[in-house]
Design a protein around this motif. Structure first.
Motif, mmCIF file in Angstrom:
data_model
loop_
_atom_site.group_PDB
_atom_site.id
_atom_site.type_symbol
_atom_site.label_atom_id
_atom_site.label_comp_id
_atom_site.label_asym_id
_atom_site.label_seq_id
_atom_site.Cartn_x
_atom_site.Cartn_y
_atom_site.Cartn_z
ATOM 1 N N LEU A 86 16.073 -24.563 48.672
ATOM 2 C CA LEU A 86 14.775 -24.308 49.305
ATOM 3 C C LEU A 86 13.896 -23.430 48.427
ATOM 4 C CD1 LEU A 86 15.775 -23.685 53.034
ATOM 5 C CD2 LEU A 86 14.599 -25.674 52.098
ATOM 6 N N ALA A 87 14.503 -22.409 47.800
ATOM 7 C CA ALA A 87 13.735 -21.555 46.899
ATOM 8 C C ALA A 87 13.241 -22.346 45.688
ATOM 9 C CB ALA A 87 14.591 -20.378 46.448
ATOM 10 N N ALA A 88 14.071 -23.271 45.197
ATOM 11 C CA ALA A 88 13.633 -24.118 44.076
ATOM 12 C C ALA A 88 12.473 -25.018 44.499
ATOM 13 C CB ALA A 88 14.804 -24.966 43.588
ATOM 14 N N PHE A 89 12.552 -25.576 45.722
ATOM 15 C CA PHE A 89 11.433 -26.370 46.239
ATOM 16 C C PHE A 89 10.170 -25.521 46.338
ATOM 17 C CE2 PHE A 89 14.581 -29.170 48.832
ATOM 18 C CZ PHE A 89 14.969 -29.800 47.661
ATOM 19 N N GLY A 90 10.348 -24.256 46.801
ATOM 20 C CA GLY A 90 9.196 -23.376 46.929
ATOM 21 C C GLY A 90 8.577 -23.029 45.599
ATOM 22 N N LEU A 91 9.402 -22.793 44.584
ATOM 23 C CA LEU A 91 8.877 -22.495 43.261
ATOM 24 C C LEU A 91 8.136 -23.697 42.699
ATOM 25 C CD1 LEU A 91 8.718 -20.451 40.955
ATOM 26 C CD2 LEU A 91 10.870 -21.379 40.079
ATOM 27 N N ASP A 92 8.671 -24.879 42.924
ATOM 28 C CA ASP A 92 8.003 -26.091 42.467
ATOM 29 C C ASP A 92 6.659 -26.271 43.172
ATOM 30 O OD1 ASP A 92 8.098 -28.597 40.902
ATOM 31 O OD2 ASP A 92 8.169 -29.559 42.859
ATOM 32 N N ALA A 93 6.638 -26.010 44.491
ATOM 33 C CA ALA A 93 5.382 -26.130 45.236
ATOM 34 C C ALA A 93 4.371 -25.083 44.786
ATOM 35 C CB ALA A 93 5.660 -25.994 46.729
ATOM 36 N N LEU A 94 4.866 -23.880 44.457
ATOM 37 C CA LEU A 94 3.967 -22.828 43.995
ATOM 38 C C LEU A 94 3.375 -23.165 42.633
ATOM 39 C CD1 LEU A 94 2.827 -20.030 44.622
ATOM 40 C CD2 LEU A 94 4.829 -19.036 43.523
ATOM 41 N N LEU A 95 4.180 -23.748 41.775
ATOM 42 C CA LEU A 95 3.669 -24.146 40.453
ATOM 43 C C LEU A 95 2.633 -25.261 40.582
ATOM 44 C CD1 LEU A 95 6.948 -24.071 38.329
ATOM 45 C CD2 LEU A 95 4.953 -22.602 38.056
ATOM 46 N N ALA A 96 2.844 -26.140 41.560
ATOM 47 C CA ALA A 96 1.868 -27.225 41.753
ATOM 48 C C ALA A 96 0.606 -26.685 42.429
ATOM 49 C CB ALA A 96 2.484 -28.342 42.589
ATOM 50 N N ALA A 97 0.796 -25.950 43.543
ATOM 51 C CA ALA A 97 -0.318 -25.343 44.296
ATOM 52 C C ALA A 97 -1.446 -26.337 44.515
ATOM 53 C CB ALA A 97 -0.828 -24.091 43.577
ATOM 54 N N ASN A 98 -1.093 -27.496 45.063
ATOM 55 C CA ASN A 98 -2.120 -28.499 45.312
ATOM 56 C C ASN A 98 -2.937 -28.141 46.549
ATOM 57 O OD1 ASN A 98 -0.453 -29.190 47.506
ATOM 58 N ND2 ASN A 98 0.687 -30.650 46.242
ATOM 59 N N ALA A 99 -3.886 -29.009 46.871
ATOM 60 C CA ALA A 99 -4.799 -28.720 47.978
ATOM 61 C C ALA A 99 -4.070 -28.631 49.316
ATOM 62 C CB ALA A 99 -5.893 -29.784 48.045
ATOM 63 N N ASP A 100 -2.964 -29.355 49.475
ATOM 64 C CA ASP A 100 -2.219 -29.307 50.736
ATOM 65 C C ASP A 100 -1.446 -28.005 50.893
ATOM 66 O OD1 ASP A 100 -3.113 -31.824 51.413
ATOM 67 O OD2 ASP A 100 -1.400 -32.846 50.491
ATOM 68 N N MET A 101 -0.980 -27.457 49.798
ATOM 69 C CA MET A 101 -0.163 -26.244 49.863
ATOM 70 C C MET A 101 -0.985 -24.969 49.910
ATOM 71 S SD MET A 101 3.033 -26.699 50.187
ATOM 72 C CE MET A 101 3.502 -25.005 49.834
ATOM 73 N N ARG A 102 -2.199 -24.984 49.411
ATOM 74 C CA ARG A 102 -2.978 -23.749 49.338
ATOM 75 C C ARG A 102 -3.220 -23.095 50.696
ATOM 76 N NH1 ARG A 102 -5.481 -26.141 44.717
ATOM 77 N NH2 ARG A 102 -7.131 -27.095 45.978
ATOM 78 N N PRO A 103 -3.562 -23.850 51.761
ATOM 79 C CA PRO A 103 -3.699 -23.176 53.074
ATOM 80 C C PRO A 103 -2.397 -22.543 53.555
ATOM 81 C CG PRO A 103 -4.751 -25.328 53.102
ATOM 82 C CD PRO A 103 -3.969 -25.253 51.836
ATOM 83 N N ILE A 104 -1.267 -23.192 53.283
ATOM 84 C CA ILE A 104 0.029 -22.635 53.676
ATOM 85 C C ILE A 104 0.298 -21.342 52.911
ATOM 86 C CG2 ILE A 104 2.514 -23.061 53.686
ATOM 87 C CD1 ILE A 104 1.868 -26.030 54.031
ATOM 88 N N LEU A 105 -0.008 -21.351 51.615
ATOM 89 C CA LEU A 105 0.186 -20.146 50.813
ATOM 90 C C LEU A 105 -0.695 -19.010 51.305
ATOM 91 C CD1 LEU A 105 0.378 -21.672 47.209
ATOM 92 C CD2 LEU A 105 2.265 -20.933 48.665
#
Length: 204
Positions: free
Chosen positions: A69-88
């Motif tokens: 899960l932490a690896a998935f989170g790091l990957d999502a953070l590196l991508a930081a696309n438009a879908d993830m930015r509100p969650i962040l």
């Protein structure tokens, strides 16, 4: 840091995230031992479960679930696309609010005068009430003198401040990624640096 990255990974759309979340949750519940509602049935019915005589060892199962899960989170953070930015951004607000709450608790619970902290007065009052005595006790229910209790509170004070600093640092990194103040690589690097500091601090 790992838990926050795991939350980010759970919020992503990676396949298998719920499987690993279930593994982590099962490990945490089993680590509770007899306080978990199903532990006795698990201990008696599952072959090999009795080999783990210390329930705390099941935390290893939780770690196995948290790492992907932490690896998935790091990957999502590196991508930081438009879908993830509100969650962040939402996670950043929650972490910064948690940081403020921890600082408030640390400041309210600690009194620099030896043996005269808010928590110590509450403990002492409870001991007086339990013993039905009004005399000034030098040793509490746990065998703490006021000086020993003050020392324990100072250690807890430092621990709370360290936890607040960690939450604040991670919250700022997530905010920088969510509002695009910095590039995702810098934000991920900041969380990685905090994780390294945590490992060094707890290992020393």
């Amino acid at each position: 840091s790992t838990l926050v990255l795991a939350l980010v990974g759970l919020s992503s759309r990676r396949r298998g995230r719920w499987l690993w979340a279930g593994v982590a949750l099962a490990g945490l519940l089993l680590a509770l031992g007899r306080y978990a509602p199903f532990f006795q049935a698990f201990y008696t019915c599952v072959p090999g479960a009795s080999l783990f005589r210390a329930p705390g060892r099941y935390l290893l199962v939780a770690i196995v679930g948290l790492l992907p899960l932490a690896a998935f989170g790091l990957d999502a953070l590196l991508a930081a696309n438009a879908d993830m930015r509100p969650i962040l951004r939402r996670l950043a607000i929650l972490l910064l609010a948690g940081c403020a709450c921890l600082v408030a608790v640390a400041l309210l619970a600690n009194d620099p005068k030896e043996g005269d902290s808010v928590l110590w007065r509450q403990i002492q009052a409870a001991v007086h009430e339990g013993n039905g005595s009004r005399q000034d006790l030098s040793v509490g229910a746990a065998g703490f003198t006021p000086a020993a209790a003050t020392l324990a509170f100072r250690q807890a004070f430092r621990g709370l401040l360290w936890a607040a600093a960690t939450l604040g640092g991670i919250g700022l990194c997530l905010a920088a990624a969510g509002w695009r103040w910095l590039t995702p690589r810098w934000c991920a690097g900041g969380i990685g640096a905090l994780l390294l500091v945590e490992l060094v601090s707890f290992g020393s």
